[in-house]
Each structure stands twice: as C-alpha cells, then as structure tokens.
Write a protein that holds these residues in place. Sequence first.
Motif, PDB file in Angstrom:
ATOM      1  N   LEU A 151      45.194  25.116  35.197  1.00 55.62           N
ATOM      2  CA  LEU A 151      44.721  26.416  34.703  1.00 55.62           C
ATOM      3  C   LEU A 151      45.638  26.957  33.595  1.00 55.62           C
ATOM      4  O   LEU A 151      45.185  27.666  32.704  1.00 55.62           O
ATOM      5  CB  LEU A 151      44.640  27.434  35.852  1.00 55.62           C
ATOM      6  CG  LEU A 151      43.521  27.245  36.879  1.00 55.62           C
ATOM      7  CD1 LEU A 151      43.595  28.323  37.946  1.00 55.62           C
ATOM      8  CD2 LEU A 151      42.145  27.264  36.234  1.00 55.62           C
ATOM      9  N   TYR A 152      46.917  26.597  33.683  1.00 52.77           N
ATOM     10  CA  TYR A 152      47.857  27.035  32.631  1.00 52.77           C
ATOM     11  C   TYR A 152      47.820  26.093  31.427  1.00 52.77           C
ATOM     12  O   TYR A 152      48.583  26.260  30.487  1.00 52.77           O
ATOM     13  CB  TYR A 152      49.284  27.128  33.191  1.00 52.77           C
ATOM     14  CG  TYR A 152      49.543  28.420  33.923  1.00 52.77           C
ATOM     15  CD1 TYR A 152      49.770  29.606  33.216  1.00 52.77           C
ATOM     16  CD2 TYR A 152      49.559  28.474  35.307  1.00 52.77           C
ATOM     17  CE1 TYR A 152      49.993  30.800  33.881  1.00 52.77           C
ATOM     18  CE2 TYR A 152      49.785  29.667  35.982  1.00 52.77           C
ATOM     19  CZ  TYR A 152      50.005  30.824  35.260  1.00 52.77           C
ATOM     20  OH  TYR A 152      50.223  32.008  35.907  1.00 52.77           O
ATOM     21  N   GLY A 153      46.963  25.106  31.484  1.00 49.63           N
ATOM     22  CA  GLY A 153      46.757  24.229  30.334  1.00 49.63           C
ATOM     23  C   GLY A 153      47.746  23.085  30.224  1.00 49.63           C
ATOM     24  O   GLY A 153      47.885  22.475  29.153  1.00 49.63           O
ATOM     25  N   ARG A 173      50.078  35.980  29.381  1.00 50.33           N
ATOM     26  CA  ARG A 173      50.051  35.391  30.738  1.00 50.33           C
ATOM     27  C   ARG A 173      50.598  33.971  30.752  1.00 50.33           C
ATOM     28  O   ARG A 173      51.041  33.491  31.787  1.00 50.33           O
ATOM     29  CB  ARG A 173      48.619  35.414  31.293  1.00 50.33           C
ATOM     30  CG  ARG A 173      48.209  36.794  31.771  1.00 50.33           C
ATOM     31  CD  ARG A 173      46.819  36.772  32.379  1.00 50.33           C
ATOM     32  NE  ARG A 173      46.295  38.131  32.437  1.00 50.33           N
ATOM     33  CZ  ARG A 173      45.051  38.464  32.223  1.00 50.33           C
ATOM     34  NH1 ARG A 173      44.164  37.526  31.930  1.00 50.33           N
ATOM     35  NH2 ARG A 173      44.658  39.708  32.305  1.00 50.33           N
ATOM     36  N   LYS A 174      50.536  33.290  29.617  1.00 49.20           N
ATOM     37  CA  LYS A 174      51.088  31.931  29.551  1.00 49.20           C
ATOM     38  C   LYS A 174      52.612  31.952  29.521  1.00 49.20           C
ATOM     39  O   LYS A 174      53.258  30.970  29.851  1.00 49.20           O
ATOM     40  CB  LYS A 174      50.560  31.224  28.292  1.00 49.20           C
ATOM     41  CG  LYS A 174      49.117  30.794  28.435  1.00 49.20           C
ATOM     42  CD  LYS A 174      48.651  30.046  27.207  1.00 49.20           C
ATOM     43  CE  LYS A 174      47.192  29.661  27.356  1.00 49.20           C
ATOM     44  NZ  LYS A 174      46.620  29.122  26.137  1.00 49.20           N
ATOM     45  N   THR A 197      50.103  42.325  33.010  1.00 52.89           N
ATOM     46  CA  THR A 197      48.764  42.484  32.405  1.00 52.89           C
ATOM     47  C   THR A 197      47.641  42.535  33.438  1.00 52.89           C
ATOM     48  O   THR A 197      46.488  42.277  33.119  1.00 52.89           O
ATOM     49  CB  THR A 197      48.438  41.383  31.362  1.00 52.89           C
ATOM     50  OG1 THR A 197      48.208  40.160  32.067  1.00 52.89           O
ATOM     51  CG2 THR A 197      49.515  41.214  30.334  1.00 52.89           C
ATOM     52  N   LEU A 198      48.004  42.863  34.666  1.00 52.22           N
ATOM     53  CA  LEU A 198      46.958  42.977  35.695  1.00 52.22           C
ATOM     54  C   LEU A 198      46.246  44.315  35.578  1.00 52.22           C
ATOM     55  O   LEU A 198      45.057  44.418  35.874  1.00 52.22           O
ATOM     56  CB  LEU A 198      47.573  42.834  37.092  1.00 52.22           C
ATOM     57  CG  LEU A 198      47.984  41.425  37.490  1.00 52.22           C
ATOM     58  CD1 LEU A 198      48.643  41.423  38.847  1.00 52.22           C
ATOM     59  CD2 LEU A 198      46.790  40.484  37.483  1.00 52.22           C
ATOM     60  N   ILE A 199      46.981  45.341  35.179  1.00 57.27           N
ATOM     61  CA  ILE A 199      46.348  46.650  34.937  1.00 57.27           C
ATOM     62  C   ILE A 199      46.786  47.150  33.558  1.00 57.27           C
ATOM     63  O   ILE A 199      47.846  46.776  33.062  1.00 57.27           O
ATOM     64  CB  ILE A 199      46.695  47.683  36.041  1.00 57.27           C
ATOM     65  CG1 ILE A 199      48.209  47.889  36.177  1.00 57.27           C
ATOM     66  CG2 ILE A 199      46.115  47.268  37.379  1.00 57.27           C
ATOM     67  CD1 ILE A 199      48.591  48.989  37.162  1.00 57.27           C
ATOM     68  N   GLU A 234      45.918  37.128  27.388  1.00 53.57           N
ATOM     69  CA  GLU A 234      45.919  35.715  27.799  1.00 53.57           C
ATOM     70  C   GLU A 234      47.126  34.961  27.247  1.00 53.57           C
ATOM     71  O   GLU A 234      47.692  34.100  27.925  1.00 53.57           O
ATOM     72  CB  GLU A 234      44.615  35.047  27.388  1.00 53.57           C
ATOM     73  CG  GLU A 234      43.496  35.383  28.366  1.00 53.57           C
ATOM     74  CD  GLU A 234      42.132  35.400  27.733  1.00 53.57           C
ATOM     75  OE1 GLU A 234      41.929  34.690  26.742  1.00 53.57           O
ATOM     76  OE2 GLU A 234      41.274  36.163  28.226  1.00 53.57           O
TER      77      GLU A 234
END
Lengths: 405, 258
Positions: free
Chosen positions: B115-117, B87-88, B63-65, B84
């Motif tokens: 950051l990943y919660g 990404r988790k 999901t970077l591009i 998002e």
Amino acid sequence: MKNFMLILKKELARVFTDKKLVFNSFILPPLILVVIYTIMGSQIDKLEKDIDTHVSDVYIQQAPQEFLDLIVDAENVNTFTEVKDDEIQNIKDDIYEGETDLLIIFDDDLISKIADYKTAEDVPEVKTYYNPSEEYSQKAYNQFISYLDDYEDTIIAKRVEKPKYLNAFDINRTNEDKHIVNEKKAAGKGLGMLLPMLLMIFLFSSAMGVGIDMIAGEKERGTMATLLITPVKRYHIALGKTVSLGIISIVASICSFAGLLVTLKTAPQVLTGSSNIDMGVMQYGFTELFMLLTVMISVVCIFVGLICLISIFAKTVKEAGTMISPVYMVVMIAAFLNMFSKATPQLWQFAVPVYGTTIAIKSIFSFEMTWIKWLVTCGSSLIIAAILILVIAKMFNSEKIMYNK
Amino acid sequence: MLKVNNLKKVFKLSKKQMALGKTKDKYKNAVNGIDFTANPGQIFGLLGPNGAGKTTTLRCLATLIKPTEGEIFFDNINALKNEEQVRKKICFLTNELKLDEFFTPNYTINYFGSLYGLTKEQIQKKKEILFKRFEIDSYQETKIGELSTGMKQKLSIAVSLVHDPEIIIFDEPTNGLDIVTARSVTDYLVELKNKGKTVIISTHIMSVAQHLCDEIAIIIDGKIKINGSLNHILQSTGKENLEDAFFELYVQSKGGKE
C-alpha cells in the motif's frame, strides 16, 4: 488502481481463506435451504397422502336405497346408515371436534316427496353437515357431494322420456387440444412466483453479514484507522471494499441459487405451489442466464452500496445491524410486492430500484424479458450504485464520520 | 523537519457531548493556536493532561483530520494540500490503531508495504530488519489474534515503519504496555532518533517525557504553555523537576485552582 486491487485482494482473502466464514456464508445457507424445503416438501406429500388414504366416517339418515346402492363401492368410507334422531346432536359435536367427518340427512320419505312436489318451495331437501376447517371432513364432503349430484342426475333421468337429451351439449368431450399454452412460459411463471423474492433476500442477506463487518467491524476494531493513515486514496478504499463485497455477495447468491435448483428437484411443490411443474421444458438459454446474472450483479451493487453506506455511519457492528434492519424490510417489501401481481409491468417499473429487478427476474423466468427492459433495469441499478459509491467515498473523507466515537 | 504554525481545531459538539461536558457552547476549541518545530534527530514530546488536545494535534499532523486554521509543513511540504505525499513520509501510531487479527504478521507487513508502494524486494529487506528487531521472526506465520498484546504492539510499530518514514508520530507510546514492552518501544524510539528521524510523541506520563524527549511542549486546554528542553522548562518555572513545573503551569492556567 494498484491500491484498489490490493484492498480488493485482501478483502477477498479475508473471506475466502477463512474456513468458518466460507462455511457460514457459502455452504450453510444453501444447505439449510435444501434441508428445510425438502423436509417441508415431504411433509406436504405426507399430508396429501394421509388425506387421500383417510377412511371417512359418514353418518347418513333416512338414505333411499338407490343412494345406498350408489355408494356401496365408495373407497375409504365407513358409512353408518342407522342414525336415530337423538344421535344427531352427538354426531354434530363429533364433527365439530374433528372426530367424525360428515352427516347427511335426507328428508323423510324423500322418494314420495320428489314425486309429489308441486312448487319450488316444496322441493325436498338433503342436509349435509361437515367441518370445513378439517381436511378429512372437507374431503368426505367433496366426495359425497359428487355422489349426491350423481343420484340427482339418476332421478331426473327417470322423469324424462329421452334421458340422452338431458344434455344440450358437452364441453370438450373430444377436444384434446383445449390448452393453448406455452409450456415454457407456464412453468416459468410458476418459478417466477417465489424465486425472485427469495433471490433478492439471499442477495441482500449474504451481502449484509460480511458487509457490516467489513466496514463497521473494522471501524470498531480500529483496523480501518490503520488503513486510513496509509497514502491510499479514500476512493480506492471505498471501491475496494464495495467491489469485494459485491463479489462475495454474488458468489454467496450463486451458492444459494444452486441450493434452490436442488430444492426444485427435491420439493418443487414448496417453491412453485405445484408438484406437476415440468422442469424439463424450462431450458434457459445463454440469453436468459446472461440477463439473470447481470440483473443480479447490478442489484447487488445497490445492496452493497446501501450496506457499506450504513456501516460507515455506524460506530459498531451492532449499531450497523440495527440500522440496516429497516432497509432489509424495505427490500423484502419491494420483493414481495410483485409476488402476486399478474399485470404486465410497464417499462418504467423496471427502472424502480430493487422492485424493478424483482420484476425483471420474474420476466426472465417466464421468458418475457426483452433487451430494452434489461437495459432499463441494469442501467437504473448501476446509476444508483454509482451514486452510492460516490457518497461512500465522500464519507470515507469525513473525519466526523470516520473518527467519531 | 516538522513545522506547525498557529494550529487550531474546533469541534462542533453534539447535544449529547454538550450534556456530558456540562456546557452550553456548541463548539469546543480542542487545539487553540499552537506553534512548534520538531527537528530531525530529535524526540519532541507533547505533555499534557487528558483532554488537553494532544491526540487532536497528532491527528492533524497525521492528516487524519483537517485543522480549522493553521499550517503544517513536513520538510517544506504543506500537509494540508498534499495529504497523500505527506502520508508516505510519516507514520502515525496509536493504541487505537489495530491490525486485522485474521492475518499473519508476514501477510500484514507485505500488505501495508504494498500500500505504501514498496517493491517486493524492498518489503522483504525491511521485513527482515523489523522482524529481527522486534523479535517477530518466530511468530511471522502465526495469526495476529493469537499473539500477546505486547507482540501485537511491536507488530503495529513494525507495520507502521515498513516504508521507512522520516517522521514518526506516536500517540501515548507506552500506554497499556507492560514494563518490558514499554522499554522495548522507548528504546526503539531512541534508535530512530539516533538514525536522524524526527519523532513526535504525546504523553501524560512525566517520566516518559523527562527521560525520552529532547524537547517538551506542555499543552493545557489546547494551548502550549511552554516549549523547550527540560532545562529550559525547569529554569523558566523555577522548579526542580518536570512534574512540579507542569503543576505550576497547570495551576496558573486554571486561575490558581488545581
């Protein structure tokens, strides 16, 4: 918001736990400021003292005895009164070279000519030769012009029966209250000349050093990509970076400001143009300090936004530095523009980004800032900063910008 | 499970890129309609030469591009609409991803875990496992800048796995690593596979693909030429090893010229 705080804390930790960075960003700039300006101040003092104590070489040709009597007690002067015509050119050459300070040539038989002249064309003349580019020569000239004026007054006084009537009136002989001035404002205006410009430069340069590395540096090193693959919202990354940079810039600016205050004590003549500035009268209250801090914070938001935005577009730290230079120049010009202005600024001028803040700081220093001006200044800066942050967040989402190598 | 349908990525070229590529086309089809499925408990390899579209494909997966066309599903979650959330569930590793050298491994893993919660307890538990597995224990308070390249790579892997992702995407996992670290990394990928994770790697090294991958997709000029197990590829091409099979397909795609 949790992720925003995490990024904010990490960025602050990156700077505030790095001893080298702390020294370079917060301690070195004010230290350099104090040292350089104190040295400059002492050099200016030394120069003024040197001029005051310099013994001038003054050559006088055909001086009447009365004039010589007048200057007999002149301080710091070597007078040479036996000047021959064939020496004149050599003396002029010496004045040109700065080796001699002044040459005065009285008309031949001056006293008779003063007594006999009939028309304005026949008025006798005293010629002076000096070098205005040499401080010693200028000082000797000023000193002897004063003696010549006194000598002329003496001669005129002899012509009239009642010399006391030579003056129709005196100006302010007994009036000790001739200066009607708000001393706080006057002293503040002295401060407001150079300080706003210096503050703006400190604010920008302190944000620039750290800001470039925070984004362009992270892109270059690949650490930004590591952050972008986490589930953190790009908006939070943008906000975390810009807010932390804002805090760092404000702290750095406060350090530089403290350096300026020390400099005002050690070398006031360098910052204000006058060593007579009375720091005691400038007791800024909570209102002025609050206004100054908030105005500084709001303009820092613009600076940080600009620096972050440019850093995003740059692929390397070096490229970011090159790209930011023209913006730095614009900030400096905006800060300089108001430096010599005496005009009262219009309200709309406070809304001009950066330029308006310089005017605002100047107004705060001279106790002329009002709440409406403060609102216009901070409001316009914060609106511009908000737009910049939104653009930055959008740029963080742009794959072309974030991953283009 | 990862499912990719008709994935396309078109890049607009700058004038400089056009000049470098000696082309007049303003657009480049980096990935040109690829489909594949990677299942849990499997290492899926994208094998291809430089510029074939491997990294672009993996970046789309991470999901970077954004792809120009096509769909990506992670366990039936549309990656293009739920970035998002996806990404988790994933981790993306590449040699281009670096960690801030000023901080210690301990700080870094705490930071990324947060950051990943993850909670402090979750981070601590995961940290103990990862640091032990990658032998980072004794270096956890050393600044990253002072670690060796191999140690940094191990730490990068540890950091990217802190949130226990279901799908591991690894671009050229052994690139630039010494033989010992490379072996350690590939061993760990096998471990992850055995734990039921979906592992997707890209590589241009035949031996890595041959020994590590359960399924291989050979990608040339943005298109998958063949996709399947090693045996399936060898049988389909009539070759005895992966290298020969690759060159057979490569020559075909270039119109008979190497």
